[in-house]
Enzyme design. Structure first.
Site, PDB file in Angstrom:
ATOM      1  CE1 TYR A 112       3.289   3.439  -2.430  1.00  0.00           C
ATOM      2  CE2 TYR A 112       3.103   1.381  -3.599  1.00  0.00           C
ATOM      3  CZ  TYR A 112       2.514   2.464  -2.988  1.00  0.00           C
ATOM      4  OH  TYR A 112       1.147   2.570  -2.935  1.00  0.00           O
ATOM      5  N   PRO A 125       0.641   8.828   3.454  1.00  0.00           N
ATOM      6  CG  PRO A 125      -1.018   7.440   2.669  1.00  0.00           C
ATOM      7  CD  PRO A 125       0.422   7.436   3.074  1.00  0.00           C
ATOM      8  CG  HIS A 348       1.187   4.439   0.373  1.00  0.00           C
ATOM      9  ND1 HIS A 348       0.547   3.225   0.317  1.00  0.00           N
ATOM     10  CD2 HIS A 348       0.290   5.357  -0.057  1.00  0.00           C
ATOM     11  CE1 HIS A 348      -0.680   3.413  -0.152  1.00  0.00           C
ATOM     12  NE2 HIS A 348      -0.857   4.682  -0.373  1.00  0.00           N
ATOM     13  CB  SER A 433     -22.706   3.741  -5.403  1.00  0.00           C
ATOM     14  OG  SER A 433     -21.389   4.073  -5.026  1.00  0.00           O
ATOM     15  CG  ASP A 435     -16.620   5.589  -4.032  1.00  0.00           C
ATOM     16  OD1 ASP A 435     -15.904   6.439  -3.467  1.00  0.00           O
ATOM     17  OD2 ASP A 435     -16.273   5.010  -5.075  1.00  0.00           O
ATOM     18  CE1 TYR A 457      -3.947   5.351  -9.444  1.00  0.00           C
ATOM     19  CE2 TYR A 457      -5.138   5.682  -7.397  1.00  0.00           C
ATOM     20  CZ  TYR A 457      -4.234   4.968  -8.156  1.00  0.00           C
ATOM     21  OH  TYR A 457      -3.615   3.861  -7.613  1.00  0.00           O
ATOM     22  CB  SER A 461      -9.310  -3.061  -2.637  1.00  0.00           C
ATOM     23  OG  SER A 461      -8.683  -4.207  -2.101  1.00  0.00           O
ATOM     24  CB  THR A 470      -4.609  -0.181  -5.610  1.00  0.00           C
ATOM     25  OG1 THR A 470      -3.397   0.358  -6.113  1.00  0.00           O
ATOM     26  CG2 THR A 470      -4.662  -0.077  -4.107  1.00  0.00           C
ATOM     27  CB  SER A 559      -8.096   7.374  -1.712  1.00  0.00           C
ATOM     28  OG  SER A 559      -8.162   6.048  -1.236  1.00  0.00           O
ATOM     29  CD  GLN A 560     -15.903   5.076  -0.102  1.00  0.00           C
ATOM     30  OE1 GLN A 560     -16.971   5.576   0.113  1.00  0.00           O
ATOM     31  NE2 GLN A 560     -15.788   3.900  -0.713  1.00  0.00           N
TER      32      GLN A 560
END
Length: 631
Positions: A112, A125, A348, A433, A435, A457, A461, A470, A559-560
């Site tokens: 970041y 985001p 973020h 699953s 996801d 990617y 978590s 992450t 990302s979920q």
């Protein structure tokens, strides 16, 4: 969202019990948060051989055999007894003993604060909330007032340390990120940024910032006795703000925050030389959060509405629309449009999506409640308008930021869809699953368009560990590659395709479990590389290797972000020729966003979104048409 993507805030080892703003009328249960944090395990350093083996396996479907062979030889050298790898591993293990979390500090910096691209599109985001219907601007103000009260209600749980502890896989997880999102702000620098959390001050902030027509106001949201203002009181204050900012400011000062970080860092130092400007900027930075009252956008068709709302959250639509109605460094900015377009954007560095979504779920429920509180008839002060002295130089910086913002706006290609054929109910009925099912559909969609597998990617978590952020789930595997190649092969029988899909889904599930337990490869490899930068004169060859560059070029950054609210998160791609994909699987539908860059001729967000829908339908059809074999 990603290597630039899953960022930290508090320095490892320096976490204090975060007492934040303490309304005096509430008894605080001291120490509950700290006791919980201290009970969490530390992030482990995975074994070196395990990471090297898993790295090779992850490279298999994405690099050619010759390159893979070369990397295999480098890795054998790297992990020999007495080798550089062994020395770096020992260094990392020592670091892990000394710190609360060996990774979080490094991750905050590298992912970041050292990252110099604009936070807009490239890092922050956005979240699109369900569309509201406002018959007039009073409706907009009323909703804004309820939303503000809802955030303050959530904040009281943070202040009193009564937030329910969350669990992952039956284990309690780190709650630190909740203590970082309110009263915090990113501060630009010419080479590196930092993040300040004013919630830790002796006298924590008691105001929010409201921005309307590019003008910023300080709105005190607590009474002198520490109780929060009621919805009615907040509404009255918002009315005052609206009425005193009917004309849009010629100079949208907030757009400066959207520029390249080095340019903004330079402009920032220049801006705050002036005392008035410095005080105004500090008031924004210190505020608990920001509310952006946006102008309506031109009408869009119903099927385009969500996509338009998504870009509105990510960048505001450009300098002619609402991009100047923001302070993009602020951790939390809620956006409420006159036309019912609602959502938020968050910076973020302090947190990932799940804590933000948890706050959203709470606030959305709160706004549905009818107001029962009697409003005290106390006259309230006029909210203070923040003044800025604009010099010729600052005007020039604003013009540059406007131009760069408009280039970004034109370059972002976005599609937000609601996939209505099924939701997580179908994969669950197949004992798969949800996801992993969606990730395999993404693999299939990409393969059908590009006839190759790409580095993918998905964020996992690490909050099972103290100060965890992450790691990466690498969704492209040997098993996913076998499935996507077989899916459209007429020579393959359906039973074989189903078996390959099942195997690919199980492999993804296994990688996910490994990642959340701190045993994935990406952050470990990053740690070894950063350890080498600290300890060695030269970087080990494995980090100069083509395979490493390929592995980190995530054409699919995904990302979920599940929520109870029918919302969807969106973010930009992390490479010029890539896609950013985010999804919220609901019971009977899936909300998903796909982003790409128009400047890349090979990518197209609408085509990828359609490809994902087709892949999901085809996988369901395959499973339904194939007699149940014992898999």
């Amino acid at each position: 969202m990603l290597g630039i993507l899953a960022r930290t805030m508090v320095k490892a080892g320096t976490v204090k019990p975060c007492g934040l703003v303490k309304p005096v009328s509430v008894t605080r249960i001291t120490g509950r948060y700290l006791a919980h944090q201290e009970g969490l395990p530390k992030l482990p350093v995975p074994p070196l051989k395990q990471t090297c083996d898993r790295y090779l396996a992850a490279l298999d479907p994405i690099v050619d055999p010759e390159e893979l062979n070369h990397t295999r030889q480098l890795l054998e050298e790297f992990q020999k007894p007495g080798s550089v790898g062994e020395r770096l591993q020992k260094g990392l293990e020592q670091r892990a003993k000394k710190m609360d979390n060996w990774l979080s500090d490094w991750w905050l910096q590298k992912a970041y604060l050292d990252y110099r691209m604009p936070v807009v599109v490239h890092s922050s985001p956005g979240v699109v909330l369900p569309r509201m219907v406002f018959s007039d601007r009073q409706g907009q103000m009323r909703y804004a007032a309820k939303l503000i009260a809802g955030v303050l209600d959530f904040k009281s749980m943070i202040d009193n340390e009564t937030l329910p502890v969350e669990y992952l896989g039956g284990k309690p997880i780190c709650m630190n990120q909740y203590y970082q999102v309110l009263s915090s702000c990113r501060i630009p620098g010419t080479k590196r940024d930092n993040v300040v959390n004013y919630a830790l001050d002796k006298r924590p902030p008691t105001h929010i910032t409201v921005v309307h027509n590019f003008q910023f106001f300080v709105l005190d949201v607590y009474n002198s006795d520490g109780t929060p203002l009621t919805v009615d009181q907040i509404y009255i204050q918002l009315e005052k703000i609206w009425n005193s900012s009917l004309q849009s400011n010629k100079e949208p000062i907030g757009i400066l925050t959207s520029n390249h970080r080095n340019s903004w860092g330079k402009a920032y130092n220049n801006l705050i030389k002036d005392k008035t400007n410095k005080e105004s900027v500090r008031a924004i930075q210190k505020s608990i959060f920001t509310v952006c009252l946006d102008a309506a956008l031109p009408r869009a068709s119903d099927d385009m509405y969500r996509t338009r709302a998504g870009v509105q959250m990510l960048h505001g639509g450009g300098s002619r629309w609402n991009s100047g109605n923001r302070w993009f460094d602020k951790t939390l900015q809620f956006i409420i449009g006159e036309d019912g377009t609602c959502g938020l954007i968050y910076e973020h560095a302090p947190a990932e999506g799940p804590p933000i979504v948890s706050l959203i779920d709470h606030v959305v429920e709160y706004t549905k409640k009818s107001e029962m509180v009697r409003t005290p008839m106390v006259p309230l002060c006029m909210p203070q308008k923040l003044r800025f002295n604009i010099t010729t130089e600052i005007k020039k910086d604003i013009e540059e930021a406007k131009q760069n913002m408009n280039i970004m706006v034109h370059d972002l290609d976005m599609k937000i869809n609601v996939f209505s054929h099924f939701g997580k109910d179908f994969p669950k009925s197949q004992k798969m699953s949800p996801d992993a099912f969606i990730q395999m559909a993404l693999q299939l969609a990409y393969y059908r368009i590009y006839k190759r597998c790409c580095p993918t990617y998905e964020s996992a978590s690490l909050r099972m560990f103290r100060l965890g952020r992450t790691d990466t789930i690498r969704s492209t595997s040997v098993d996913s590659a076998r499935f996507v190649k077989a899916m459209d092969d007429p020579a393959k029988h359906n039973t074989e395709k189903v078996a390959l899909l099942d195997k690919a889904i199980k492999a993804h599930r296994a990688y996910t479990d490994m990642a959340i337990r701190g045993q994935a490869i990406d952050r470990h490899l990053l740690g070894l590389k950063l350890q080498a930068i600290e300890d060695l004169a030269a970087l080990p060859e494995i980090f100069m290797d083509t395979s490493y560059a390929v592995a980190l070029h995530f054409n699919l950054s995904t990302s979920q972000v599940p929520a109870k609210t029918n919302c969807v998160m969106c973010f930009g791609p992390v490479v010029p020729d890539g896609y950013g994909v985010c999804y919220n699987p609901m019971d009977t539908h899936i909300n998903f966003s796909v982003s790409a860059f128009n400047s890349c001729q090979d990518t197209n967000a609408a085509r990828m979104a359609q490809g994902l829908e087709d892949a999901l339908v085809d996988m369901k059809t395959l499973l339904e048409q194939t007699p149940k074999a014992k898999l």
